[in-house]
Motif scaffolding. Structure first.
Motif, PDB file in Angstrom:
ATOM      1  N   MET A 163       0.815  -1.216   0.000  1.00 33.31           N
ATOM      2  CA  MET A 163       0.000   0.000   0.000  1.00 33.31           C
ATOM      3  C   MET A 163       0.851   1.269   0.000  1.00 33.31           C
ATOM      4  N   MET A 164       2.200   1.094   0.084  1.00 37.58           N
ATOM      5  CA  MET A 164       3.123   2.232   0.083  1.00 37.58           C
ATOM      6  C   MET A 164       2.872   3.188   1.248  1.00 37.58           C
ATOM      7  N   ILE A 165       2.460   2.647   2.381  1.00 36.78           N
ATOM      8  CA  ILE A 165       2.268   3.463   3.584  1.00 36.78           C
ATOM      9  C   ILE A 165       3.603   3.546   4.319  1.00 36.78           C
ATOM     10  N   GLU A 166       4.076   4.773   4.579  1.00 41.40           N
ATOM     11  CA  GLU A 166       5.347   4.951   5.282  1.00 41.40           C
ATOM     12  C   GLU A 166       5.081   4.844   6.788  1.00 41.40           C
ATOM     13  N   HIS A 167       5.257   3.638   7.300  1.00 39.39           N
ATOM     14  CA  HIS A 167       4.904   3.373   8.698  1.00 39.39           C
ATOM     15  C   HIS A 167       5.926   3.887   9.701  1.00 39.39           C
ATOM     16  N   LEU A 168       7.207   3.976   9.285  1.00 36.90           N
ATOM     17  CA  LEU A 168       8.248   4.317  10.254  1.00 36.90           C
ATOM     18  C   LEU A 168       8.080   5.709  10.838  1.00 36.90           C
ATOM     19  N   ASP A 169       7.675   6.685  10.013  1.00 33.75           N
ATOM     20  CA  ASP A 169       7.515   8.039  10.527  1.00 33.75           C
ATOM     21  C   ASP A 169       6.497   8.076  11.664  1.00 33.75           C
ATOM     22  N   GLY A 170       5.402   7.341  11.489  1.00 34.30           N
ATOM     23  CA  GLY A 170       4.382   7.293  12.535  1.00 34.30           C
ATOM     24  C   GLY A 170       4.879   6.602  13.782  1.00 34.30           C
ATOM     25  N   MET A 171       5.630   5.502  13.602  1.00 38.27           N
ATOM     26  CA  MET A 171       6.132   4.756  14.755  1.00 38.27           C
ATOM     27  C   MET A 171       7.157   5.574  15.535  1.00 38.27           C
ATOM     28  N   ILE A 172       8.010   6.289  14.820  1.00 36.39           N
ATOM     29  CA  ILE A 172       9.021   7.109  15.490  1.00 36.39           C
ATOM     30  C   ILE A 172       8.355   8.257  16.250  1.00 36.39           C
ATOM     31  N   ALA A 173       7.314   8.826  15.672  1.00 40.97           N
ATOM     32  CA  ALA A 173       6.589   9.895  16.359  1.00 40.97           C
ATOM     33  C   ALA A 173       5.960   9.377  17.652  1.00 40.97           C
ATOM     34  N   LEU A 174       5.412   8.167  17.605  1.00 40.37           N
ATOM     35  CA  LEU A 174       4.837   7.571  18.810  1.00 40.37           C
ATOM     36  C   LEU A 174       5.909   7.327  19.871  1.00 40.37           C
ATOM     37  N   ARG A 175       7.046   6.816  19.431  1.00 35.38           N
ATOM     38  CA  ARG A 175       8.141   6.571  20.378  1.00 35.38           C
ATOM     39  C   ARG A 175       8.650   7.883  20.973  1.00 35.38           C
ATOM     40  N   ARG A 176       8.700   8.935  20.136  1.00 36.64           N
ATOM     41  CA  ARG A 176       9.171  10.241  20.612  1.00 36.64           C
ATOM     42  C   ARG A 176       8.262  10.753  21.732  1.00 36.64           C
ATOM     43  N   PHE A 177       6.955  10.563  21.546  1.00 39.87           N
ATOM     44  CA  PHE A 177       6.004  10.998  22.570  1.00 39.87           C
ATOM     45  C   PHE A 177       6.201  10.199  23.856  1.00 39.87           C
ATOM     46  N   GLU A 178       6.333   8.886  23.725  1.00 42.41           N
ATOM     47  CA  GLU A 178       6.509   8.045  24.910  1.00 42.41           C
ATOM     48  C   GLU A 178       7.803   8.388  25.644  1.00 42.41           C
TER      49      GLU A 178
END
Length: 278
Positions: free
Chosen positions: A1-16
């Motif tokens: 689906m060409m969804i760039e998942h890493l940017d979202g995961m890194i943002a979540l980790r940054r918040f945590e």
């Protein structure tokens, strides 16, 4: 689906990490080591070059341009990767490459950013860029795809614009230009594992395979390879945040390798080496 998942995961980790102080596994120890020593392992910076004490590595100097700045990385502290670094240094000398290393090389900050400590990443990036600005070199070469990705992609936002090569890309160019020759043939069946940050994110698929093929071995592809390869489980701080579960990612990848009936798995990343050998 060409969804760039890493940017979202890194943002979540940054918040945590930055808002909640919630770090997985041993990531907290890694952050402490980076803040105290500028290295992931907690070793002092000068010790990074101890593995090559007998190789008389040239240190880059101001007002003395070099063709290649060799970025040692965290592999300089690890015996398994020290052997690869020593072999690569010998090849650079055989090819008469004008290279030097950086005595004050800090961690590039890649792991800190992927684990969510953006503040530490920015500090390390700005410090490295300030150091590199004092020297003149044509390109940076590293054995670590994560370092190559960080220096060539992440540092741009902070004013660091460098031509960065993974060592397989650089070696292939040396062979292609006639500066390095491959003599003799090896026997056996091998399969090559594409590191995510080399194949999927830096688009380097061909150079490692070309080098392997020049050796004369029989290369067999795993079902998942190239840009559709399967992760080793070591990206984003995997070695210090190995999450418990029924099946580990490296175990799944090793099963895919077994299906090829190859005798050797060839890797091009210190994180992949650590995860797959483990």
């Amino acid at each position: 689906m060409m969804i760039e998942h890493l940017d979202g995961m890194i943002a979540l980790r940054r918040f945590e990490t930055l808002e909640h102080g919630a770090t997985p596994g041993k990531a907290g120890d890694l952050f402490d080591a980076l803040r105290e020593t500028d290295t992931q392992s907690g070793n002092p910076l000068p010790a990074r070059l101890d593995f090559a004490a007998d190789l008389a590595l040239p240190l880059i100097e101001e007002q003395h341009p070099v063709e290649v700045l060799l970025w040692i990385g965290e592999g300089g502290f690890e015996l398994r990767n020290q052997r690869s670094l020593r072999a690569f240094i010998k090849l650079l000398r055989i090819a008469n490459v004008d290279f030097a290393v950086l005595a004050e090389e800090r961690d590039c900050g890649d792991t800190a950013r992927r684990l969510g400590d953006e503040i530490e990443f920015v500090r390390l990036a700005q410090a490295n860029i300030a150091t590199l600005s004092r020297y003149s070199f044509s390109s940076i070469v590293t054995l670590d795809p994560h370092v190559a990705h960080s220096l060539s992609r992440d540092y741009v936002a902070f004013g660091g614009n460098y031509q960065v090569f993974h060592h397989t890309t650089f070696l292939e160019s040396l062979v292609r230009d006639g500066r390095l020759s491959v003599e003799g043939q090896l026997n056996g069946r091998v399969t090559y594992h594409d590191p995510c940050y080399l194949g999927r994110y830096l688009n380097e698929i061909d150079a490692p395979r070309s080098l392997i093929d020049r050796l004369g071995v029989e290369r067999i592809e795993m079902a998942r390879h190239g840009r559709q390869s399967f992760c080793c489980g070591g990206g984003g701080g995997g070695p210090v945040t190995d999450i418990k579960g029924k099946q580990r990612i490296p175990d799944l990848r090793m099963e895919q390798a077994r299906e090829t009936e190859a005798e050797i798995i060839v890797v091009a990343c210190p994180n992949c080496t650590m995860m797959l050998e483990g």
